[in-house]
Design a protein around this motif. Structure first.
Motif, PDB file in Angstrom:
ATOM      1  N   ARG C 182       0.454  -1.242  -0.243  1.00  9.53           N
ATOM      2  CA  ARG C 182      -0.249   0.323   0.193  1.00  9.53           C
ATOM      3  C   ARG C 182       1.242   0.948  -0.249  1.00  9.53           C
ATOM      4  N   VAL C 183       1.799   1.566   0.850  1.00 15.31           N
ATOM      5  CA  VAL C 183       2.906   2.090   1.201  1.00 15.31           C
ATOM      6  C   VAL C 183       3.448   2.389  -0.593  1.00 15.31           C
ATOM      7  N   ARG C 185       2.147   1.853  -3.385  1.00 14.93           N
ATOM      8  CA  ARG C 185       1.439   1.631  -4.575  1.00 14.93           C
ATOM      9  C   ARG C 185       1.176   3.129  -4.048  1.00 14.93           C
ATOM     10  N   ALA C 186       0.627   4.057  -3.134  1.00 16.51           N
ATOM     11  CA  ALA C 186       0.415   5.318  -2.865  1.00 16.51           C
ATOM     12  C   ALA C 186       1.456   6.307  -3.480  1.00 16.51           C
ATOM     13  N   TYR C 187       3.204   5.809  -2.955  1.00 17.05           N
ATOM     14  CA  TYR C 187       3.883   6.276  -3.147  1.00 17.05           C
ATOM     15  C   TYR C 187       4.218   6.544  -4.434  1.00 17.05           C
ATOM     16  N   ASP C 190       1.771   9.046  -6.638  1.00 17.26           N
ATOM     17  CA  ASP C 190       1.960  10.468  -6.134  1.00 17.26           C
ATOM     18  C   ASP C 190       3.278  10.742  -7.693  1.00 17.26           C
ATOM     19  N   VAL C 191       4.799   9.967  -7.067  1.00 17.43           N
ATOM     20  CA  VAL C 191       5.448   9.967  -8.356  1.00 17.43           C
ATOM     21  C   VAL C 191       4.999  10.326  -9.525  1.00 17.43           C
TER      22      VAL C 191
END
Lengths: 193, 193, 193, 193
Positions: C182-183, C185-187, C190-191
DNA sequence: GATGAATGAGAGTTCATTCAT
DNA sequence: CATGAATGAACTCTCATTCAT
């Protein structure tokens, strides 16, 4: 037919190996002295395996003594102790003692190290014999016992100054050599009386 | 007043240990020379654990130099190089150079070994200084550079003959010693000209 | 023909030993990390003497780097960074980044330890390269400098959570893994913006 | 009368000593990490003897935990986790999580080392608690179990990037910090959904 | 013969901890 | 309380020599 040749071949190869190994030993002994030398390093320098080394030499000491034998031979070739010296000036006699020593030690990189190494008694003995005989030719009336003592001392003196001579160069080398000869001349003059 | 003494107490034990360890080092160095000596052997000889040794000396070398310092001190005590020598006969001067050397080397079993050991430059320097000053007093007109060279050679000569003197005894010892003195006398006479 | 095989024989034994030693090193490094590991322990675990270890590895560090090399190879085999990723969903991309990492770290007990060990720069670099290339394939428009930064951060994140994933099991393991993904994917979403 | 004062004096002196020792430990731990640190080095840095150190701390570990306690206190002072966060933008919340971490780690040289050191569980727990509570204030509806997990992961992420931030400076430092915050914002946004 | 793997005791040195003073 | 001497097991690494291949 072939059988009679092969063993020679083998022996020849074997002696080539020994020479190779002694060359390597010379290099390694010269670099750090006898006890710091490593049989593995010698084998590696010779480009063979440690096992091979031990096929020709039973141990490290034997390599040193074999190398010393080489030097004894070189010494015999360079310095004929039975050459006439009774007619020549003392300075020449001393030159004949010192210069070959410097020459051999310069040519054979491990000479010094072997000269000092415990297992190389023979080398010290050979050098001493040479000097002894030279003195005998020059001062025949000297008592043999005393002569041996003088020869021993002369050899020790040469051995003590030699390393510095070899390490030096140019003017320093010449000065040290001259000083060494001065010592020996003064001493031998005194002994001759 | 009392306070200045108290802190000594602790150091006293330590200094006793240091002396003890140096005694042990002397024994071990004397037996096989510097590089063959083992810190564990030294510690064991001193009756302490290896760790204790390293509380006082950072490494093997430092033990050699510390021991050499001892000898430098002993040397200074035994051989006053500034003593008047210009009036005395050369033989006496030589006695004053050789006899203390033999004496100290005889008393301190590792003197020889330390004299030869790489880390003990100071000892060689101290001995050379002593000889240099003795020569200076005896032959003041000698150029200092030359004098240093002569001193170096003299020290080398003594160092070369000393081991045999120490190893010998009785007549042999006396003969060797006499021979050493003869060399030096002849050399220094020559130098004085 | 036969000659080309013969020399291999000897190396074969050696290479078997090297593998054996690396297996042992893996075990020991896994147990307590690099610096707590003992070469004697590694040798003992491998069932050989310390000397044998040093015939193949010059020091402890080299064992770590050799082990890391193994992991780099395993990584290359497990995770093809040039695989098409531009068509696949981000979740799959992340699976392809995380799952092999967990897999390899699970299979190779010292992976973690080597990943952290100072001498294993290469391993960290290889992992980072893989991630970098994966990101490049997925987000080609990203500036290479920024991408390297992102890759570095991604690797650090994975490296930070991995130990706990490996230490956990069952539900906890699954939860942690999911959270890690999850971390990332979210990052990465965002990138990608 | 005097007796009632003395013990306080002693305690005061004792605590000064402890602080002194912890300062020294901080320096030494910062330099090479926990396991590379030497109690002797700590004592020396503190200017006391090893024995004195062991009068205040039963062993090396206890110094690490005591130092960690210091950091826990500093953390509590710097970062009030119960501060209102529900009204503030997420970016501000993240700043309040990251900036004090960087600040404290910058001020206290061994923070990082202690954060990683095995015996300093408490420090990791305290940091995690802080983050946990911050998240709780911001996302109150999150299940506490899940929240703990998220907090753990957040802390791991910060802990993974922190060393590089501290080691960097200037632009690199700013970039890394920004990247760290981006990760956390993306992650927490995802978690908030 | 030649190889190189194998040995294992032992080298110098370190360090957490204890203890006499 | 403080000191610093003392410990000793353990560490990394070496090397003359042997042995299976």
């Amino acid at each position: 037919m072939v059988g009679t040749v092969k063993p020679r071949r083998r022996q020849a190869r074997g002696e080539r190996r020994m020479a190779q190994l002694l060359d390597a030993a010379e290099e390694v002994f010269a670099a750090g002295g006898f006890s710091a030398a490593t049989t593995n390093a010698i084998a590696a320098t010779a480009g063979v395996s440690p096992g091979t080394l031990y096929q020709f030499f039973p141990n490290k000491e034997s390599m040193a003594t074999a190398l010393a034998d080489r030097y004894v031979a070189a010494l015999a070739a360079a310095h004929d102790p039975d050459a006439r010296v009774d007619g020549v000036p003392l300075d020449d006699v001393i030159d004949r003692m010192v210069d070959p020593a410097i020459g051999i030690a310069g040519d054979h990189r491990a000479f010094e190290a072997m000269f000092r190494a415990h297992p190389c008694r023979q080398l010290r003995a050979a050098v001493t014999d040479n000097v002894d005989r030279t003195i005998a030719a020059r001062v025949p009336e000297l008592d043999p016992g005393r002569r041996r003592l003088v020869a021993t001392v002369v050899v020790k003196i040469i051995g003590a100054v030699l390393p510095d001579i070899l390490a030096a160069s140019g003017r320093a080398e010449a000065e040290l050599t001259a000083e060494l000869k001065r010592v020996l001349r003064a001493y031998l003059l005194d002994v001759s009386d």
